[in-house]
Design a protein around this motif. Structure first.
Motif, PDB file in Angstrom:
ATOM      1  N   ASP A 261      -3.446   4.575 -64.516  1.00 18.83           N
ATOM      2  CA  ASP A 261      -2.812   4.543 -62.914  1.00 18.83           C
ATOM      3  C   ASP A 261      -4.090   4.379 -62.057  1.00 18.83           C
ATOM      4  OD1 ASP A 261      -0.078   4.667 -63.884  1.00 18.83           O
ATOM      5  OD2 ASP A 261       0.178   7.165 -62.912  1.00 18.83           O
ATOM      6  N   SER A 262      -4.932   5.672 -62.978  1.00 17.82           N
ATOM      7  CA  SER A 262      -6.579   5.324 -61.754  1.00 17.82           C
ATOM      8  C   SER A 262      -7.372   3.757 -62.119  1.00 17.82           C
ATOM      9  CB  SER A 262      -7.323   6.189 -62.615  1.00 17.82           C
ATOM     10  OG  SER A 262      -8.503   6.039 -62.379  1.00 17.82           O
ATOM     11  N   GLU A 263      -7.183   3.133 -62.934  1.00 20.47           N
ATOM     12  CA  GLU A 263      -7.115   1.272 -63.301  1.00 20.47           C
ATOM     13  C   GLU A 263      -6.267   1.518 -61.892  1.00 20.47           C
ATOM     14  OE1 GLU A 263      -9.756   1.367 -67.778  1.00 20.47           O
ATOM     15  OE2 GLU A 263      -6.997   1.623 -67.695  1.00 20.47           O
ATOM     16  N   ILE A 264      -4.949   0.730 -61.852  1.00 23.03           N
ATOM     17  CA  ILE A 264      -4.258   0.150 -61.171  1.00 23.03           C
ATOM     18  C   ILE A 264      -4.672   0.080 -60.035  1.00 23.03           C
ATOM     19  CG2 ILE A 264      -1.177  -0.070 -60.038  1.00 23.03           C
ATOM     20  CD1 ILE A 264      -1.234   0.737 -63.589  1.00 23.03           C
ATOM     21  N   ARG A 265      -4.740   2.241 -59.156  1.00 23.06           N
ATOM     22  CA  ARG A 265      -5.204   2.456 -57.450  1.00 23.06           C
ATOM     23  C   ARG A 265      -6.338   1.455 -57.297  1.00 23.06           C
ATOM     24  NH1 ARG A 265      -2.742   6.838 -58.906  1.00 23.06           N
ATOM     25  NH2 ARG A 265      -4.173   8.100 -59.782  1.00 23.06           N
ATOM     26  N   ASN A 266      -7.782   1.379 -58.030  1.00 22.01           N
ATOM     27  CA  ASN A 266      -8.596   1.544 -58.336  1.00 22.01           C
ATOM     28  C   ASN A 266      -9.166  -0.370 -58.759  1.00 22.01           C
ATOM     29  OD1 ASN A 266      -9.371   3.577 -57.254  1.00 22.01           O
ATOM     30  ND2 ASN A 266     -10.422   4.917 -59.283  1.00 22.01           N
ATOM     31  N   ARG A 267      -7.423  -0.934 -58.831  1.00 24.05           N
ATOM     32  CA  ARG A 267      -7.774  -2.167 -59.279  1.00 24.05           C
ATOM     33  C   ARG A 267      -9.023  -3.083 -58.087  1.00 24.05           C
ATOM     34  NH1 ARG A 267      -3.006  -2.064 -57.889  1.00 24.05           N
ATOM     35  NH2 ARG A 267      -1.880  -3.032 -56.055  1.00 24.05           N
ATOM     36  N   LYS A 268      -9.723  -4.350 -58.177  1.00 23.61           N
ATOM     37  CA  LYS A 268     -10.315  -5.056 -56.971  1.00 23.61           C
ATOM     38  C   LYS A 268      -9.538  -6.119 -56.752  1.00 23.61           C
ATOM     39  CE  LYS A 268     -14.468  -4.419 -58.893  1.00 23.61           C
ATOM     40  NZ  LYS A 268     -15.495  -4.687 -59.515  1.00 23.61           N
ATOM     41  N   SER A 269      -8.405  -6.851 -57.272  1.00 24.96           N
ATOM     42  CA  SER A 269      -7.298  -8.070 -57.183  1.00 24.96           C
ATOM     43  C   SER A 269      -6.128  -7.672 -57.622  1.00 24.96           C
ATOM     44  CB  SER A 269      -7.797  -8.989 -58.002  1.00 24.96           C
ATOM     45  OG  SER A 269      -9.339  -9.641 -57.686  1.00 24.96           O
ATOM     46  N   CYS A 270      -5.099  -8.733 -57.393  1.00 18.50           N
ATOM     47  CA  CYS A 270      -3.610  -8.735 -57.126  1.00 18.50           C
ATOM     48  C   CYS A 270      -3.305  -7.166 -56.560  1.00 18.50           C
ATOM     49  CB  CYS A 270      -3.634  -8.282 -59.020  1.00 18.50           C
ATOM     50  SG  CYS A 270      -1.588  -8.185 -59.698  1.00 18.50           S
ATOM     51  N   ARG A 271      -4.248  -7.456 -55.536  1.00 22.89           N
ATOM     52  CA  ARG A 271      -3.117  -6.484 -54.760  1.00 22.89           C
ATOM     53  C   ARG A 271      -1.569  -6.377 -53.950  1.00 22.89           C
ATOM     54  NH1 ARG A 271      -6.275  -2.349 -55.599  1.00 22.89           N
ATOM     55  NH2 ARG A 271      -5.349  -0.753 -53.581  1.00 22.89           N
ATOM     56  N   THR A 272      -1.104  -5.227 -53.839  1.00 17.92           N
ATOM     57  CA  THR A 272      -0.339  -5.636 -52.620  1.00 17.92           C
ATOM     58  C   THR A 272       0.313  -5.692 -51.420  1.00 17.92           C
ATOM     59  OG1 THR A 272       0.641  -3.481 -52.407  1.00 17.92           O
ATOM     60  CG2 THR A 272       1.529  -4.597 -55.022  1.00 17.92           C
ATOM     61  N   THR A 273       0.545  -6.804 -50.507  1.00 17.26           N
ATOM     62  CA  THR A 273       0.821  -6.866 -48.787  1.00 17.26           C
ATOM     63  C   THR A 273       1.507  -6.108 -48.415  1.00 17.26           C
ATOM     64  OG1 THR A 273       0.067  -9.419 -49.370  1.00 17.26           O
ATOM     65  CG2 THR A 273       0.998  -8.625 -47.679  1.00 17.26           C
ATOM     66  N   PRO A 274       0.891  -5.242 -48.017  1.00 19.36           N
ATOM     67  CA  PRO A 274       1.673  -3.972 -47.340  1.00 19.36           C
ATOM     68  C   PRO A 274       3.094  -4.468 -46.189  1.00 19.36           C
ATOM     69  CG  PRO A 274      -0.671  -4.288 -47.063  1.00 19.36           C
ATOM     70  CD  PRO A 274      -0.206  -5.254 -47.759  1.00 19.36           C
ATOM     71  N   THR A 275       4.099  -3.951 -46.238  1.00 18.13           N
ATOM     72  CA  THR A 275       5.463  -4.631 -45.744  1.00 18.13           C
ATOM     73  C   THR A 275       5.274  -4.316 -44.414  1.00 18.13           C
ATOM     74  OG1 THR A 275       6.277  -3.524 -47.730  1.00 18.13           O
ATOM     75  CG2 THR A 275       7.732  -4.161 -45.834  1.00 18.13           C
ATOM     76  N   PRO A 276       5.725  -5.033 -43.515  1.00 16.74           N
ATOM     77  CA  PRO A 276       5.047  -4.268 -42.279  1.00 16.74           C
ATOM     78  C   PRO A 276       6.647  -3.235 -41.957  1.00 16.74           C
ATOM     79  CG  PRO A 276       6.049  -7.053 -42.212  1.00 16.74           C
ATOM     80  CD  PRO A 276       5.681  -6.366 -43.508  1.00 16.74           C
ATOM     81  N   GLU A 277       5.888  -2.264 -40.730  1.00 12.61           N
ATOM     82  CA  GLU A 277       7.101  -1.529 -40.637  1.00 12.61           C
ATOM     83  C   GLU A 277       7.833  -1.591 -39.206  1.00 12.61           C
ATOM     84  OE1 GLU A 277       6.447   2.095 -41.397  1.00 12.61           O
ATOM     85  OE2 GLU A 277       4.772   2.135 -43.025  1.00 12.61           O
TER      86      GLU A 277
END
Length: 64
Positions: free
Chosen positions: A48-64
């Motif tokens: 989970d830490s490696e996923i949280r601290n990744r540099k690439s493959c980011r999710t795009t925040p959903t507009p609220e």
């Protein structure tokens, strides 16, 4: 000689809108230098830490 250039946490499929990233299937995207650049997806879940601290493959925040 096969050499790893980079190894990054990566999702198997992009998330659906609103899907939590920790519900995704994760693995490693490995970039090799074998004459021409080559990529391979390895189905081994990063921590989970490696996923949280990744540099690439980011999710795009959903507009609220």
């Amino acid at each position: 000689m096969r050499q790893i250039i980079s190894k990054e946490p990566w999702w198997a499929l992009p998330p659906k809108p609103g899907q939590d990233e920790f519900e995704l299937e994760w693995g490693w995207l490995v970039h090799y230098n074998e004459g021409e650049p080559r990529f391979e997806f390895i189905k081994e879940r990063p921590s989970d830490s490696e996923i949280r601290n990744r540099k690439s493959c980011r999710t795009t925040p959903t507009p609220e």
